[in-house]
Design an enzyme around this catalytic site. Structure first.
Site, mmCIF file in Angstrom:
data_model
loop_
_atom_site.group_PDB
_atom_site.id
_atom_site.type_symbol
_atom_site.label_atom_id
_atom_site.label_comp_id
_atom_site.label_asym_id
_atom_site.label_seq_id
_atom_site.Cartn_x
_atom_site.Cartn_y
_atom_site.Cartn_z
ATOM 1 N N CYS A 102 84.145 -46.215 88.078
ATOM 2 C CA CYS A 102 83.860 -44.938 87.443
ATOM 3 C C CYS A 102 82.414 -44.484 87.671
ATOM 4 O O CYS A 102 82.032 -44.178 88.791
ATOM 5 C CB CYS A 102 84.222 -45.026 85.965
ATOM 6 N N HIS A 103 81.586 -44.468 86.640
ATOM 7 C CA HIS A 103 80.189 -44.048 86.748
ATOM 8 C C HIS A 103 79.261 -45.213 87.135
ATOM 9 O O HIS A 103 78.071 -45.007 87.337
ATOM 10 C CB HIS A 103 79.701 -43.446 85.426
#
Length: 171
Positions: A102-103
């Site tokens: 994800c991030h």
């Protein structure tokens, strides 16, 4: 069995830390959660509380077999601290696996070697990685064999991500 360091701070994406951590521990690996200080409670975006194992100043590349970087707002907070950036760069330049989702790859931008990486990330992070020179792919799991980097996009990718990281550590 392998010893994995997971770097996270408050506002990590709950499932992106807990799910891989549990998957790794279920097959016999050890996962240390590391933040600024040991024995601190960090809280995920959805309220999950995790007690850190070690502080970042006590975390050394030589002590671990792999690095896990979950997403959420945690990576953006950690990337302004050189200790996390330096540890991440050291892992990416070593022969040790790095797992991120994800991030999580936001942390790579500060390493100065993003242009050497092939990976994926959350949709809004992908352009940032491209601008930093990375080869970005949009797939459930992207494996960069040269850097032993395994990346995924979102919590929906966790089953495939977890399977890939377990397989990588079985080699």
């Amino acid at each position: 069995m392998a010893k994995i360091i997971a770097i996270a701070t408050d506002d990590f994406e709950d499932s992106e830390l807990i799910s891989p951590k549990e998957a790794l521990e279920n097959v016999g690996h050890t996962v240390d959660v590391v933040e600024h200080t040991a024995k601190k409670i960090i809280t995920g975006k959805h309220g999950t509380e995790v007690i850190t194992t070690k502080g970042i100043d006590d975390a050394k590349l030589a002590d671990y077999d792999a690095l896990l970087i979950p997403g959420g707002f945690s990576p953006d907070k950690l990337r302004i601290d050189e200790r996390y950036v330096n540890l991440t760069r050291a892992f990416l330049e070593s022969d040790k696996p790095v797992f991120t989702i994800c991030h999580g790859p936001q942390l790579f931008i500060q390493t100065g070697i993003t242009d050497q990486l092939t990976l994926t990330a959350y949709q809004s992070v992908q352009p940032d990685l491209k601008y930093a020179g990375a080869n970005v792919k949009d797939a459930q799991v992207v494996i960069d064999d040269e850097h032993q980097l395994i990346s995924s996009r979102t919590p929906k990718d966790l089953p495939a991500f977890n399977a890939a990281i377990i397989k990588a550590l079985a080699k």
